[in-house]
Design an enzyme around this catalytic site. Structure first.
Site, PDB file in Angstrom:
ATOM      1  N   GLY A   1     -12.228  16.303  -3.275  1.00  0.00           N
ATOM      2  CA  GLY A   1     -11.875  14.947  -3.685  1.00  0.00           C
ATOM      3  C   GLY A   1     -11.256  14.897  -5.059  1.00  0.00           C
ATOM      4  O   GLY A   1     -10.666  15.875  -5.539  1.00  0.00           O
TER       5      GLY A   1
ATOM      6  N   SER B   1     -12.733  14.036   9.144  1.00  0.00           N
ATOM      7  CA  SER B   1     -12.144  12.883   8.465  1.00  0.00           C
ATOM      8  C   SER B   1     -10.943  12.358   9.250  1.00  0.00           C
ATOM      9  O   SER B   1     -10.250  13.113   9.933  1.00  0.00           O
ATOM     10  CB  SER B   1     -11.708  13.268   7.049  1.00  0.00           C
ATOM     11  OG  SER B   1     -10.978  12.227   6.437  1.00  0.00           O
ATOM     12  N   GLU B   2     -10.692  11.043   9.119  1.00  0.00           N
ATOM     13  CA  GLU B   2      -9.534  10.432   9.770  1.00  0.00           C
ATOM     14  C   GLU B   2      -8.442  10.069   8.771  1.00  0.00           C
ATOM     15  O   GLU B   2      -7.450   9.441   9.130  1.00  0.00           O
ATOM     16  CB  GLU B   2      -9.972   9.173  10.530  1.00  0.00           C
ATOM     17  CG  GLU B   2     -10.931   9.458  11.677  1.00  0.00           C
ATOM     18  CD  GLU B   2     -11.345   8.200  12.399  1.00  0.00           C
ATOM     19  OE1 GLU B   2     -10.994   7.103  11.915  1.00  0.00           O
ATOM     20  OE2 GLU B   2     -12.010   8.297  13.443  1.00  0.00           O
TER      21      GLU B   2
ATOM     22  N   ILE C   1     -19.755  21.906   0.360  1.00  0.00           N
ATOM     23  CA  ILE C   1     -18.345  21.836  -0.050  1.00  0.00           C
ATOM     24  C   ILE C   1     -18.016  20.404  -0.454  1.00  0.00           C
ATOM     25  O   ILE C   1     -18.322  19.456   0.260  1.00  0.00           O
ATOM     26  CB  ILE C   1     -17.411  22.277   1.101  1.00  0.00           C
ATOM     27  CG1 ILE C   1     -17.844  23.625   1.659  1.00  0.00           C
ATOM     28  CG2 ILE C   1     -15.960  22.323   0.625  1.00  0.00           C
ATOM     29  CD1 ILE C   1     -17.207  23.976   2.993  1.00  0.00           C
ATOM     30  N   LEU C   2     -17.376  20.286  -1.608  1.00  0.00           N
ATOM     31  CA  LEU C   2     -16.902  18.993  -2.101  1.00  0.00           C
ATOM     32  C   LEU C   2     -15.380  19.032  -2.168  1.00  0.00           C
ATOM     33  O   LEU C   2     -14.799  20.026  -2.635  1.00  0.00           O
ATOM     34  CB  LEU C   2     -17.458  18.695  -3.496  1.00  0.00           C
ATOM     35  CG  LEU C   2     -18.979  18.526  -3.625  1.00  0.00           C
ATOM     36  CD1 LEU C   2     -19.369  18.477  -5.092  1.00  0.00           C
ATOM     37  CD2 LEU C   2     -19.431  17.257  -2.912  1.00  0.00           C
TER      38      LEU C   2
ATOM     39  N   GLU D   1     -12.539  18.621   6.050  1.00  0.00           N
ATOM     40  CA  GLU D   1     -11.768  17.430   6.439  1.00  0.00           C
ATOM     41  C   GLU D   1     -11.630  17.265   7.956  1.00  0.00           C
ATOM     42  O   GLU D   1     -11.051  16.284   8.413  1.00  0.00           O
ATOM     43  CB  GLU D   1     -10.367  17.494   5.818  1.00  0.00           C
ATOM     44  CG  GLU D   1     -10.342  17.316   4.308  1.00  0.00           C
ATOM     45  CD  GLU D   1     -10.530  15.862   3.886  1.00  0.00           C
ATOM     46  OE1 GLU D   1     -10.852  15.029   4.759  1.00  0.00           O
ATOM     47  OE2 GLU D   1     -10.370  15.563   2.700  1.00  0.00           O
TER      48      GLU D   1
ATOM     49  N   ASP E   1      -1.510  -0.793   6.250  1.00  0.00           N
ATOM     50  CA  ASP E   1      -1.630  -0.268   7.613  1.00  0.00           C
ATOM     51  C   ASP E   1      -3.013   0.260   7.950  1.00  0.00           C
ATOM     52  O   ASP E   1      -3.284   0.577   9.100  1.00  0.00           O
ATOM     53  CB  ASP E   1      -0.616   0.866   7.828  1.00  0.00           C
ATOM     54  CG  ASP E   1      -0.998   2.117   7.050  1.00  0.00           C
ATOM     55  OD1 ASP E   1      -1.423   1.986   5.867  1.00  0.00           O
ATOM     56  OD2 ASP E   1      -0.875   3.232   7.592  1.00  0.00           O
TER      57      ASP E   1
ATOM     58  N   ASP F   1       0.867  -1.176   0.000  1.00  0.00           N
ATOM     59  CA  ASP F   1       0.000   0.000   0.000  1.00  0.00           C
ATOM     60  C   ASP F   1       0.910   1.234   0.000  1.00  0.00           C
ATOM     61  O   ASP F   1       2.057   1.156   0.449  1.00  0.00           O
ATOM     62  CB  ASP F   1      -0.889  -0.001   1.239  1.00  0.00           C
ATOM     63  CG  ASP F   1      -1.758   1.236   1.331  1.00  0.00           C
ATOM     64  OD1 ASP F   1      -2.421   1.562   0.343  1.00  0.00           O
ATOM     65  OD2 ASP F   1      -1.737   1.891   2.394  1.00  0.00           O
TER      66      ASP F   1
ATOM     67  N   ASP G   1      -7.249  -1.537   4.057  1.00  0.00           N
ATOM     68  CA  ASP G   1      -6.351  -2.595   3.591  1.00  0.00           C
ATOM     69  C   ASP G   1      -6.749  -3.960   4.146  1.00  0.00           C
ATOM     70  O   ASP G   1      -6.241  -4.984   3.684  1.00  0.00           O
ATOM     71  CB  ASP G   1      -4.902  -2.295   4.019  1.00  0.00           C
ATOM     72  CG  ASP G   1      -4.369  -1.015   3.399  1.00  0.00           C
ATOM     73  OD1 ASP G   1      -4.696  -0.751   2.229  1.00  0.00           O
ATOM     74  OD2 ASP G   1      -3.629  -0.285   4.085  1.00  0.00           O
TER      75      ASP G   1
END
Length: 384
Positions: free
Chosen positions: A134, A89-90, A131-132, A86, A251, A52, A255
């Site tokens: 990506g 987000s993690e 808001i986008l 964000e 990790d 990865d 995955d």
């Protein structure tokens, strides 16, 4: 009685478990945790490894490098809105944007609504704005016209950066480019694997240009780019269908399916609990050179098992006929029960001693480290 004693299969019983114990112990000494005998055996047969990218080949500590805007948006406003989006987000890339905004002293508020779109990006609502943030697929899916931003995206991607598009109320606002740093030993690990005859590939959800730019830096030619999290396991299956024994090194939570599908799942010690629970091997030190070490230790352990089994079988094949009196018609000699007991004990001792030699084994890069540390350091001469 002599035949019964000399045919006791003690050596056969010790041949495999003793070597497995020594091999797993040697792995633990080097920061490689094998979860069982199956993991040791499977690692010895590997001929393909998939890495990865984020957090495995790279440090997983990206930083914002560029903020490019269009449509009258200011750079600070775009970075602030991206950080607000964000904040919930993690993902490492999202965390880097939040960190970059805070370092510039920008206020990062809380969103009214947040949604992660796997493999595409995120969507959030803030003070009445949608808001986008990506990739191109997200903008295409949401019918956002990115205009001439694609050319700038390609430029950033060619530099090995991850470029993310941002749109406010369905209007393209700009690009935020983030770069991650390769781990110091990534290139060394890849080179050693290739010298061992192991095929090396990299898998990532990033676009192909960025992925290939990173892969070139470490010498990987097989790049599986723009792969959605749920499709990573399918890429492992494709290699397995070619007859390859595949290891997946990762990790993150995304995955885990690929780690479970691979013949050997190798989890990075600094990764998520889900990845470590799923993997067959855990690299405690998070040093990806230990992927090489795991394969080398696995192969060394299996060689030792084969040596032990060969000796144990040779002992029984030769000892049993002697004990049964094959020499008696010609020489009149018989093996006594006492001597048979001695031979039986020595066979077990020889197998154990052969196994203990594995304790002296060192993976190749550890040998290099020992050689380097053993070299005398030249002292500067004192001026007279």
């Amino acid at each position: 009685m002599t035949t019964l004693i000399i045919s006791c299969p003690c050596a056969l019983g010790l041949a495999t478990p003793s070597a497995i114990m020594a091999g797993t112990g040697k792995g633990a000494e080097n920061g490689i945790l094998f979860k069982g005998a199956d993991a040791v055996e499977a690692s010895s047969k590997l001929n393909a490894v998939i890495f990865d990218k984020t957090g495995t080949l790279t440090k997983g500590e990206p930083a914002v490098t560029d903020v490019y805007t269009i449509g009258g948006f200011a750079q600070d406003d775009v970075l602030r809105l991206a950080a607000i989006t964000e904040k919930s987000s993690e993902h490492p890339l999202g965390e880097s944007i939040v960190r970059g905004a805070k370092e510039k002293g920008l206020s990062v508020g809380d969103t009214d609504d947040f949604e992660a779109i796997p493999g595409h990006g995120v969507r959030a609502s803030y003070q009445g704005q949608t808001i986008l943030l990506g990739n191109r697929r997200l903008m295409q899916q949401q019918n956002v016209d990115i205009g001439n931003l694609n050319e700038k995206m390609e430029q950033f991607e060619g530099e090995g950066k991850t470029a993310m598009l941002i749109a406010v109320d369905s209007k393209a606002a700009g690009i935020i480019a983030v770069a991650d740093i390769l781990k110091e030993n990534a290139k060394v690990a890849v080179e050693r694997l290739q010298k061992m005859g192991v095929q090396v590939a990299m898998i990532t959800g990033d676009n192909r240009r960025t992925a290939e730019a990173i892969a070139r830096q470490v010498g990987i030619t097989t790049v599986l780019a723009e792969v959605l999290p749920q499709d990573k396991a399918a890429e492992v299956i494709k290699l397995q269908e070619k007859g390859l024994k595949v290891a997946m090194v990762g990790d993150g939570i995304n995955d885990a399916p690929a780690l479970a599908q691979a013949d050997v799942g190798i989890a990075i010690g600094s990764g998520t609990d889900v990845a470590k629970e799923t993997g067959d091997i855990i690299l405690i030190k998070s040093d990806i050179r230990d992927v090489v070490g795991a394969i080398e230790i696995g192969r060394a352990t299996m060689r030792k098992i084969k040596q032990n089994l060969v000796w144990a079988f040779v002992y029984n094949i030769t000892g049993i006929p002697l004990a049964a009196g094959i020499l008696y018609p010609f020489t009149g000699l018989l093996v006594s029960p006492e001597l048979a007991s001695f031979f039986m004990a020595m066979s077990s001792v020889s197998v154990t001693l052969n196994t203990l030699l594995l304790k002296r084994y060192q993976p190749s890069f550890r040998k290099d480290q020992l050689k380097t540390s053993a070299q005398p350091v030249s002292q500067p001469q004192t001026a007279r």
